[in-house]
Design an enzyme around this catalytic site. Structure first.
Site, short mmCIF file in Angstrom:
data_model
loop_
_atom_site.label_atom_id
_atom_site.label_comp_id
_atom_site.label_asym_id
_atom_site.label_seq_id
_atom_site.Cartn_x
_atom_site.Cartn_y
_atom_site.Cartn_z
N LYS A 263 0.91 -0.86 -0.09
CA LYS A 263 -0.01 -0.03 -0.26
C LYS A 263 0.72 1.09 -0.20
O LYS A 263 0.56 2.18 -0.31
CB LYS A 263 -0.81 0.11 1.06
CG LYS A 263 -2.10 -0.93 0.91
CD LYS A 263 -2.97 -0.72 2.55
CE LYS A 263 -4.23 -2.04 2.44
NZ LYS A 263 -4.66 -2.39 3.56
N1 GLU Z 1 -8.15 -7.97 6.13
C1 GLU Z 1 -6.53 -8.72 5.60
C2 GLU Z 1 -5.82 -8.16 4.53
O1 GLU Z 1 -6.67 -7.51 3.99
C3 GLU Z 1 -7.48 -9.81 4.81
C4 GLU Z 1 -8.15 -10.88 5.46
C5 GLU Z 1 -8.86 -12.23 4.63
O2 GLU Z 1 -9.15 -12.21 3.45
O3 GLU Z 1 -9.10 -13.19 5.51
O4 GLU Z 1 -4.68 -8.60 4.40
#
Ligand code: GLU
Length: 289
Positions: A263
């Site tokens: 990011k």
């Molecule tokens: N929120 C997590 C991330 O952005 C992904 C979680 C998942 O897909 O289990 O890395």
């Protein structure tokens, strides 16, 4: 059975091509199986979440042509549910408070060069606070020391009895080394992981397992960077008597040097590409959809 998939980004930066791939992959999987596709905002980490990134997720995904069901679940609005899960583990004696600073743990590991590591490369917790007496724990909590809460891995596995040995998951995508089919979970490799973070109270692992079950996710579609964590997620599902979804891990989109996109690199952000005049169609074509 209706297939239900989800894309679950954390709003701590702008989405990039890797996220676009993951979102399209999840939606495509649902579509091909006549199923439903959900979007979930994983914003429990208030130290990194920014509201502008939440809006950017909606904007970028709409621009790409994705359609998801409303209302969108935002994890930050359900902290009480995750805390109840953690409380349950406290009552069952499966988590304990850890007062160690990061520095103290790092210092311990520095003195032991061959210290064991998790499959993701993080050093295992040395277990210092597991040895504390109930009195000392009480005293430190009463003094107002803020702990992290760690899973007592040995106790947790023992509480499952023989089931602990056969814990596994069905992989219909692939792991980083082409793993597929029935994968042994082997959660012991993670040691005493943190389920309640000192700063935000809850960990990703606890929230994701709770939500996937609550939302009836049948197929967890996500990047291979989370392949190993699935072993831990299977353990939590078993401890809470939650159903085991099928897992579909997909390869990560990398940059020209083969590194995972981050990011931090704004020039690969979807919003940047959009402003540069790139069309959603060309992005989908580039990503193979
Ligand atoms: N929120 C997590 C991330 O952005 C992904 C979680 C998942 O897909 O289990 O890395």
């Amino acid at each position: 059975m209706t297939v239900i998939t989800r894309f679950a980004p954390s709003p701590n930066g702008l989405l990039h091509l890797g996220h676009a791939y993951s979102a399209l992959f999840s939606q495509d999987w649902a579509k091909r199986h006549g199923g439903r596709f959900l979007l979930r905002i994983e914003d429990i980490d208030f130290t990194r979440t920014r509201e502008e990134y939440v809006q950017a997720i909606f904007d970028d995904l709409s621009w790409l042509g994705l359609e998801w069901e409303e209302p969108v679940r935002r994890q930050s609005r359900h902290m009480d549910e995750y805390h109840r899960r953690l409380e349950e583990l406290k009552k069952r004696g499966l988590v304990y408070p850890c007062f160690c600073s990061r520095k103290a743990i790092a210092e311990h590991i520095r003195r032991h060069p061959d210290w064991p590591r998790t499959p993701e490369g993080a050093p295992l917790y040395p277990g210092t606070c597991r040895q504390l007496s109930p009195e000392e724990r009480q005293e430190r909590l009463a003094r107002g020391e803020r702990p992290a809460w760690r899973l007592d891995m040995k106790k947790a596995l023992a509480s499952l009895g023989a089931r602990a040995k056969t814990l596994s998951w069905q992989e219909e995508g692939s792991g980083p080394h082409g793993e597929r089919g029935r994968i042994p979970a082997d959660p012991a490799r993670f040691g005493d992981v943190i389920l309640g973070r000192r700063d935000i109270g809850i960990s990703y692992h606890l929230a994701v397992v709770h939500d996937d079950a609550l939302q009836g996710i049948t197929h967890v579609t996500r990047g291979q960077d989370l392949f190993h964590a699935t072993g831990l997620h299977r353990l939590l599902q078993e401890l809470f008597a939650l159903p085991a979804p099928v897992y579909v891990h997909h390869p990560l989109i990398t940059d020209e040097g083969g590194r995972k996109l981050s990011k931090r690199f704004r020039d690969r952000a979807l919003s940047f590409l959009r402003k540069e005049g790139v069309s959603p169609q060309s992005i989908k074509r580039l990503l193979g959809f």
